[in-house]
Design an enzyme around this catalytic site. Structure first.
Site, PDB file in Angstrom:
ATOM      1  N   HIS A 187       0.833  -1.204   0.000  1.00 50.37           N
ATOM      2  CA  HIS A 187       0.000   0.000   0.000  1.00 50.37           C
ATOM      3  C   HIS A 187       0.872   1.260   0.000  1.00 50.37           C
ATOM      4  O   HIS A 187       2.064   1.190   0.277  1.00 50.37           O
ATOM      5  CB  HIS A 187      -0.912   0.041   1.232  1.00 50.37           C
ATOM      6  CG  HIS A 187      -2.078  -0.898   1.138  1.00 50.37           C
ATOM      7  ND1 HIS A 187      -1.978  -2.234   1.465  1.00 50.37           N
ATOM      8  CD2 HIS A 187      -3.361  -0.693   0.737  1.00 50.37           C
ATOM      9  CE1 HIS A 187      -3.155  -2.813   1.276  1.00 50.37           C
ATOM     10  NE2 HIS A 187      -4.014  -1.909   0.836  1.00 50.37           N
ATOM     11  N   HIS A 188       0.201   2.388  -0.206  1.00 52.03           N
ATOM     12  CA  HIS A 188       0.813   3.710  -0.192  1.00 52.03           C
ATOM     13  C   HIS A 188       1.511   3.994   1.147  1.00 52.03           C
ATOM     14  O   HIS A 188       1.191   3.394   2.176  1.00 52.03           O
ATOM     15  CB  HIS A 188      -0.266   4.774  -0.438  1.00 52.03           C
ATOM     16  CG  HIS A 188      -1.449   4.635   0.482  1.00 52.03           C
ATOM     17  ND1 HIS A 188      -1.525   5.275   1.686  1.00 52.03           N
ATOM     18  CD2 HIS A 188      -2.583   3.885   0.383  1.00 52.03           C
ATOM     19  CE1 HIS A 188      -2.661   4.962   2.277  1.00 52.03           C
ATOM     20  NE2 HIS A 188      -3.330   4.110   1.515  1.00 52.03           N
TER      21      HIS A 188
ATOM     22  N   LYS B 277      -0.332   4.719   4.748  1.00 53.88           N
ATOM     23  CA  LYS B 277      -1.215   3.757   5.440  1.00 53.88           C
ATOM     24  C   LYS B 277      -0.724   3.508   6.867  1.00 53.88           C
ATOM     25  O   LYS B 277       0.462   3.292   7.088  1.00 53.88           O
ATOM     26  CB  LYS B 277      -1.282   2.440   4.655  1.00 53.88           C
ATOM     27  CG  LYS B 277      -2.279   1.458   5.267  1.00 53.88           C
ATOM     28  CD  LYS B 277      -2.731   0.408   4.292  1.00 53.88           C
ATOM     29  CE  LYS B 277      -3.709  -0.573   4.924  1.00 53.88           C
ATOM     30  NZ  LYS B 277      -4.962   0.069   5.327  1.00 53.88           N
TER      31      LYS B 277
ATOM     32  N   GLY C 123      -6.461  -4.509   6.344  1.00 52.18           N
ATOM     33  CA  GLY C 123      -7.711  -5.208   6.665  1.00 52.18           C
ATOM     34  C   GLY C 123      -8.023  -6.289   5.641  1.00 52.18           C
ATOM     35  O   GLY C 123      -8.528  -7.367   5.987  1.00 52.18           O
ATOM     36  N   THR C 124      -7.709  -6.032   4.380  1.00 52.05           N
ATOM     37  CA  THR C 124      -7.987  -7.027   3.336  1.00 52.05           C
ATOM     38  C   THR C 124      -7.071  -8.239   3.492  1.00 52.05           C
ATOM     39  O   THR C 124      -7.504  -9.381   3.319  1.00 52.05           O
ATOM     40  CB  THR C 124      -7.791  -6.390   1.949  1.00 52.05           C
ATOM     41  OG1 THR C 124      -8.614  -5.230   1.877  1.00 52.05           O
ATOM     42  CG2 THR C 124      -8.167  -7.351   0.840  1.00 52.05           C
TER      43      THR C 124
HETATM   44  P1  NAD Z   1      -7.635   9.394   4.855  1.00 51.42           P
HETATM   45  O1  NAD Z   1      -6.688   9.583   5.988  1.00 51.42           O
HETATM   46  O2  NAD Z   1      -7.323  10.018   3.543  1.00 51.42           O
HETATM   47  O3  NAD Z   1      -9.130   9.842   5.253  1.00 51.42           O
HETATM   48  C1  NAD Z   1      -9.681   9.680   6.516  1.00 51.42           C
HETATM   49  C2  NAD Z   1     -10.364  10.995   6.863  1.00 51.42           C
HETATM   50  O4  NAD Z   1     -11.138  10.804   8.048  1.00 51.42           O
HETATM   51  C3  NAD Z   1      -9.350  12.116   7.157  1.00 51.42           C
HETATM   52  O5  NAD Z   1      -9.739  13.269   6.421  1.00 51.42           O
HETATM   53  C4  NAD Z   1      -9.494  12.334   8.662  1.00 51.42           C
HETATM   54  O6  NAD Z   1      -9.228  13.674   9.045  1.00 51.42           O
HETATM   55  C5  NAD Z   1     -10.956  11.962   8.851  1.00 51.42           C
HETATM   56  N1  NAD Z   1     -11.333  11.661  10.228  1.00 51.42           N
HETATM   57  C6  NAD Z   1     -10.614  11.111  11.234  1.00 51.42           C
HETATM   58  N2  NAD Z   1     -11.367  11.020  12.338  1.00 51.42           N
HETATM   59  C7  NAD Z   1     -12.586  11.511  12.034  1.00 51.42           C
HETATM   60  C8  NAD Z   1     -13.789  11.692  12.765  1.00 51.42           C
HETATM   61  N3  NAD Z   1     -13.887  11.365  14.065  1.00 51.42           N
HETATM   62  N4  NAD Z   1     -14.874  12.215  12.123  1.00 51.42           N
HETATM   63  C9  NAD Z   1     -14.795  12.567  10.820  1.00 51.42           C
HETATM   64  N5  NAD Z   1     -13.677  12.453  10.072  1.00 51.42           N
HETATM   65  C10 NAD Z   1     -12.585  11.911  10.678  1.00 51.42           C
HETATM   66  O7  NAD Z   1      -7.762   7.790   4.698  1.00 51.42           O
HETATM   67  P2  NAD Z   1      -8.458   6.942   3.535  1.00 51.42           P
HETATM   68  O8  NAD Z   1      -7.413   6.416   2.606  1.00 51.42           O
HETATM   69  O9  NAD Z   1      -9.629   7.671   2.987  1.00 51.42           O
HETATM   70  O10 NAD Z   1      -8.945   5.675   4.386  1.00 51.42           O
HETATM   71  C11 NAD Z   1      -9.802   5.824   5.504  1.00 51.42           C
HETATM   72  C12 NAD Z   1     -10.012   4.476   6.160  1.00 51.42           C
HETATM   73  O11 NAD Z   1     -10.634   3.576   5.232  1.00 51.42           O
HETATM   74  C13 NAD Z   1      -8.727   3.768   6.605  1.00 51.42           C
HETATM   75  O12 NAD Z   1      -9.009   3.004   7.755  1.00 51.42           O
HETATM   76  C14 NAD Z   1      -8.415   2.842   5.435  1.00 51.42           C
HETATM   77  O13 NAD Z   1      -7.626   1.746   5.803  1.00 51.42           O
HETATM   78  C15 NAD Z   1      -9.810   2.427   5.057  1.00 51.42           C
HETATM   79  N6  NAD Z   1      -9.981   1.984   3.680  1.00 51.42           N
HETATM   80  C16 NAD Z   1     -10.908   1.014   3.499  1.00 51.42           C
HETATM   81  C17 NAD Z   1     -11.213   0.593   2.232  1.00 51.42           C
HETATM   82  C18 NAD Z   1     -12.324  -0.411   2.055  1.00 51.42           C
HETATM   83  O14 NAD Z   1     -12.687  -0.720   0.900  1.00 51.42           O
HETATM   84  N7  NAD Z   1     -12.922  -0.901   3.136  1.00 51.42           N
HETATM   85  C19 NAD Z   1     -10.553   1.131   1.125  1.00 51.42           C
HETATM   86  C20 NAD Z   1      -9.605   2.148   1.343  1.00 51.42           C
HETATM   87  C21 NAD Z   1      -9.332   2.573   2.645  1.00 51.42           C
END
Ligand code: NAD
Length: 257
Positions: free
Chosen positions: A145-146, A149, A155-156
């Site tokens: 991943h990038h 992370k 998780g996957t």
């Molecule tokens: P990111 O850091 O770019 O975005 C997360 C955002 O949530 C940030 O802007 C952060 O400031 C905000 N945030 C943190 N706490 C918060 C709160 N209490 N209320 C509102 N906003 C809040 O990260 P991302 O790449 O968008 O990934 C986010 C999450 O999703 C990670 O846990 C990542 O591993 C997961 N993810 C899951 C999948 C999937 O398909 N399930 C895919 C990609 C990423």
């Protein structure tokens, strides 16, 4: 249907704004991290002061935020009657238990990866594991991943590990070998190994590898664009409408279970 986005300024959150529009659903607004000075990615999208305020104006909340905030979100949403599409990963066992408690009150679709391709890969992984005995084939899971992370293994990758463990009739926690380094000793019999690589802006790559003394099989998924997660999460949101309380997965949304 009114869809709210928790974490609307994040990498996936910003793409969700577009995908909700493409699906023809109504975007009720979003939340950003408390104390954050970040504004909405779109001037037309309202940012609510907290999740309770967003949930009051939404039929479904899609959550791609941070593992630290998921237990609080579980408490807030379980009393709201709002469905929850949970994409945030890296949850501790305690936080996961809070999600499971919330699922007694509201429908929740939780997936470590909302890509439809990964749902299919998980199904294929189960079938491969059943065909390849643990005494002969060593299972290893490689993810990349990038560089931003924060959790590892992804998780996957853990979802793949749980599928392999489940098909072998064992618990992943008993068989997991993560991050070997130094004098780690030989591979344990029946171990399920994990390696996590980080670099650049790689969206997500996962490979499940089975190796025997005489052959190797590999099952790989590569996500090129986060839009695949956002589109899958919106599809799950549309599917969740009117469901009974419970914890569902992408395999339910796609009819693979
Ligand atoms: P990111 O850091 O770019 O975005 C997360 C955002 O949530 C940030 O802007 C952060 O400031 C905000 N945030 C943190 N706490 C918060 C709160 N209490 N209320 C509102 N906003 C809040 O990260 P991302 O790449 O968008 O990934 C986010 C999450 O999703 C990670 O846990 C990542 O591993 C997961 N993810 C899951 C999948 C999937 O398909 N399930 C895919 C990609 C990423």
């Amino acid at each position: 249907m009114r869809i709210g986005i928790a974490g609307i300024a994040g990498r996936v959150g910003r793409l969700l704004v577009q995908e909700v529009g493409l699906a023809g659903a109504e975007l009720s607004g979003g939340t950003v991290r408390p104390g954050s000075t970040v504004r909405s990615p779109d001037p037309d999208v309202f940012v609510f002061k907290d999740l309770a305020a967003l949930a009051a104006q939404s039929d479904v909340v899609i959550d791609f935020t941070h593992f630290d905030t998921v237990a609080v979100h579980a408490d807030t949403l379980s009393g709201s009657g709002t469905s929850w599409i949970l994409g945030t990963t890296g949850l501790s066992p305690q936080t996961q238990a809070s999600v499971e408690r919330a699922a007694r009150h509201i429908p929740i679709v939780q997936a470590a990866n909302f890509s439809p391709g990964v749902a299919l890969v998980l199904d294929l992984a189960r079938r491969m594991t059943l065909a390849l005995p643990a005494e002969v084939y060593d299972a290893e899971i490689l993810e990349m991943h990038h560089r931003q992370k924060v959790d590892a293994p992804s998780g996957t990758a853990l979802a793949l590990g749980h599928v392999v463990a489940g098909a072998r009739g064992v618990r992943l926690d008993d068989m997991r070998e993560s991050g070997r380094d130094g004098h780690a000793g030989p591979r344990g019999p029946g171990a399920i190994g994990f390696a996590a690589l980080r670099g650049g802006q790689i969206v997500g790559e996962h490979t499940l590898i089975f190796t025997s003394g005489s052959e190797q099989l590999a099952l790989t998924h590569r996500a090129f664009d986060r839009a695949v997660f956002a589109a899958g999460a919106v599809r799950a949101a549309l599917w969740a409408e009117g469901r009974s309380p419970g914890l569902y997965g992408m395999e339910d949304v796609l009819g693979l279970r």
